[in-house]
Write a protein that holds these residues in place. Structure first.
Motif, short mmCIF file in Angstrom:
data_model
loop_
_atom_site.label_atom_id
_atom_site.label_comp_id
_atom_site.label_asym_id
_atom_site.label_seq_id
_atom_site.Cartn_x
_atom_site.Cartn_y
_atom_site.Cartn_z
N MET A 1 0.96 -1.24 0.00
CA MET A 1 -0.07 0.11 0.03
C MET A 1 0.88 1.10 0.07
N ARG A 2 1.98 1.28 -0.51
CA ARG A 2 3.00 2.42 -0.24
C ARG A 2 2.46 3.70 -0.95
N PRO A 3 1.69 3.70 -2.06
CA PRO A 3 1.23 4.93 -2.77
C PRO A 3 0.06 5.44 -1.70
N ALA A 4 -0.75 4.41 -1.23
CA ALA A 4 -1.89 4.90 -0.56
C ALA A 4 -1.25 5.66 1.03
N LEU A 5 -0.48 4.96 1.50
CA LEU A 5 0.15 5.25 2.91
C LEU A 5 0.76 6.77 2.58
N LYS A 6 1.32 7.04 1.55
CA LYS A 6 2.11 8.28 1.35
C LYS A 6 1.03 9.18 1.32
N GLU A 7 -0.27 8.93 0.53
CA GLU A 7 -1.05 10.02 0.40
C GLU A 7 -2.10 10.38 1.58
N ASP B 1 -3.39 11.58 5.35
CA ASP B 1 -3.13 12.68 6.45
C ASP B 1 -2.54 12.19 7.61
N GLU B 2 -2.30 12.59 8.52
CA GLU B 2 -1.66 11.89 9.48
C GLU B 2 -2.36 11.26 10.66
N GLU B 3 -3.72 11.76 10.64
CA GLU B 3 -4.70 11.24 11.56
C GLU B 3 -4.92 9.54 10.86
N THR B 4 -5.12 9.87 9.54
CA THR B 4 -5.58 8.57 8.88
C THR B 4 -4.40 7.47 9.00
N PHE B 5 -3.28 7.75 8.74
CA PHE B 5 -1.98 6.98 9.11
C PHE B 5 -1.82 6.43 10.38
N GLU B 6 -2.26 7.19 11.29
CA GLU B 6 -1.96 6.77 13.00
C GLU B 6 -3.29 5.43 12.94
N GLN B 7 -4.37 6.04 12.31
CA GLN B 7 -5.54 4.69 12.56
C GLN B 7 -4.91 3.51 11.57
N PHE B 8 -4.17 3.87 10.61
CA PHE B 8 -3.62 2.64 9.93
C PHE B 8 -2.81 1.73 10.99
N MET B 9 -1.90 2.50 11.36
CA MET B 9 -1.00 1.78 12.61
C MET B 9 -1.58 1.29 13.72
N ALA B 10 -2.75 1.89 14.14
CA ALA B 10 -3.46 1.16 15.09
C ALA B 10 -4.09 -0.36 14.67
N TYR B 11 -4.56 -0.15 13.51
CA TYR B 11 -5.13 -1.45 12.81
C TYR B 11 -4.01 -2.22 12.70
N HIS B 12 -2.83 -1.91 12.16
CA HIS B 12 -1.89 -2.84 12.08
C HIS B 12 -1.08 -3.39 13.27
N LEU B 13 -1.09 -2.70 14.27
CA LEU B 13 -0.47 -3.09 15.60
C LEU B 13 -1.46 -4.07 16.16
N ALA B 14 -2.67 -4.00 15.98
CA ALA B 14 -3.89 -4.78 16.38
C ALA B 14 -3.86 -6.07 15.81
N THR B 15 -3.36 -6.28 14.44
CA THR B 15 -3.57 -7.54 13.62
C THR B 15 -2.39 -8.22 13.36
N CYS B 16 -1.10 -7.54 13.76
CA CYS B 16 0.26 -8.04 13.14
C CYS B 16 0.37 -9.62 13.77
N GLU B 17 -0.01 -9.97 14.71
CA GLU B 17 0.03 -11.31 15.32
C GLU B 17 -0.81 -12.29 14.95
N ARG B 18 -1.77 -11.85 14.06
CA ARG B 18 -2.73 -12.64 13.46
C ARG B 18 -2.02 -13.62 12.60
N PRO B 19 -2.28 -14.97 12.59
CA PRO B 19 -1.43 -16.12 12.01
C PRO B 19 -1.81 -16.15 10.68
N GLU B 20 -2.99 -15.83 10.09
CA GLU B 20 -3.41 -15.79 8.80
C GLU B 20 -3.10 -14.55 8.15
#
Length: 263
Positions: A218-224, A226-245
C-alpha cells in the motif's frame, strides 16, 4: 568488495525506514523490542546486541534510551555511518556467522534484523541463529527478522511482470517457493521455514509477528494519507500483526524467541 557491500554502499536503509511503509515496520519492531526488554531484566541492567546493525537505525535510539547496546556490522560503509552518529553504541565490525569475540551468556536481548535476509540456505541461517543463541543469557530474547516468500512472488514475479522470467530461470518451485542464489542478495522464506529454523536452533517461541503487514503493498496509499488516517492504519496494523492468517503475506516477519537453556 562483495556484492552485498556494493549494494549497501548505495542503499539508504535510513531513508527506507523513514518512509510511511518503513515507519510501520520500524515502529512495530520497536514496540516488540521494548516489550522484550520489559520482560527480560531491569532496564538499567539490560544488555542488547544488534547483529547486522546497519547504520544503527535501532541501535542508536535504544542506546539513547539508556540501554547498553553493542552493534555488530559487516559492511564497513554502514559501520562508518553508525560510528559517525556519535552515540554511546559500542559499534564493531563483525559477521553474524562468527561472534567469537563475545563470550557466552553475555546479552539479554539480541536483534538479528538483517543477516537472515542475505544468508542463503537452511544451514547458514541456522548458524547465525545458534551464534545469537550462544551470546544470549538463558532467559534472553532473540528477535529475528526474515523476508517473506509470498511478498516477493506477488510483487516481483506478478506485479512487476517477471513471472515468465522466473519460471524460465527456475527461480520458483512448482508450489512457487523462491529459489534464490547468493548473487540475488535476498533470500525469501515461508512461515514453515521459520518454524523449522527455530526448532532446529532449540529456541522456544514467544511470538511470531508481521512487522509491516500490508504496508508494502500500500505504499502509494500510505504516502497520500493525512497524519490522522496514517495513525489509524498504524493502530489497525498493531492490532492485527500477530494474526497467524496474515503473517506470511507481509514483506517482513519477526520471530520472537526465548533461550530456555545453555548450548
Amino acid at each position: 568488495m562483495t556484492d552485498l557491500e556494493q549494494y549497501y554502499n548505495k542503499f539508504n536503509e535510513e531513508k527506507r525506514l523513514n518512509s510511511r511503509h518503513g515507519q510501520v515496520e520500524y515502529r512495530t519492531s520497536m514496540r516488540y523490542i521494548h516489550e522484550a526488554i520489559r520482560e527480560t531484566a531491569p532496564p538499567e541492567q539490560v544488555k542488547i546486541i544488534d547483529i547486522g546493525a546497519g547504520t544503527g537505525r535501532y541501535a542508536v535510539p535504544l542506546a539513547n534510551e539508556g540501554y547498553q547496546v553493542t552493534a555488530v556490522e559487516l559492511v564497513k560503509h554502514n559501520l562508518g555511518r553508525l560510528k559517525a552518529k556519535g552515540s554511546k553504541v559500542d559499534a564493531r565490525w563483525g559477521n553474524a556467522l562468527n561472534l567469537s569475540k563475545f563470550a557466552e551468556e553475555t546479552f539479554d536481548i539480541a536483534l538479528l534484523f538483517g543477516p537472515l535476509y542475505h544468508l542463503f540456505g537452511f544451514e547458514q541461517k541456522l548458524k547465525a541463529l545458534l551464534e545469537a543463541k550462544r551470546v544470549l543469557k538463558t532467559g534472553g530474547v532473540l528477535l529475528a527478522a526474515y523476508c517473506m516468500n509470498e511478498y516477493a512472488v506477488l510483487t516481483y514475479a506478478f506485479k512487476e511482470k517477471n513471472i515468465r522470467k522466473c519460471l524460465k530461470e527456475n527461480r520458483l518451485t512448482d508450489d512457487f517457493h523462491c529459489q534464490g542464489e547468493e548473487k540475488d542478495l535476498y533470500d525469501y522464506v515461508r512461515v514453515e521455514d521459520i518454524d523449522r529454523l527455530a526448532k532446529a536452533a532449540g529456541f522456544r517461541r514467544r511470538k511470531l509477528i508481521s512487522s509491516d503487514g500490508a504496508a508494502n503493498y500500500m505504499r502509494p496509499a500510505l504516502k497520500e494519507m493525512d497524519e490522522e488516517t496514517f495513525e489509524q492504519f498504524m493502530a489497525y496494523h498493531l492490532a492485527t500483526c500477530e494474526r497467524p492468517e496474515l503473517i506470511g503475506a507481509g514483506a517482513h516477519t519477526i520471530d520472537i524467541l526465548y533461550k530456555t537453556e545453555m548450548l
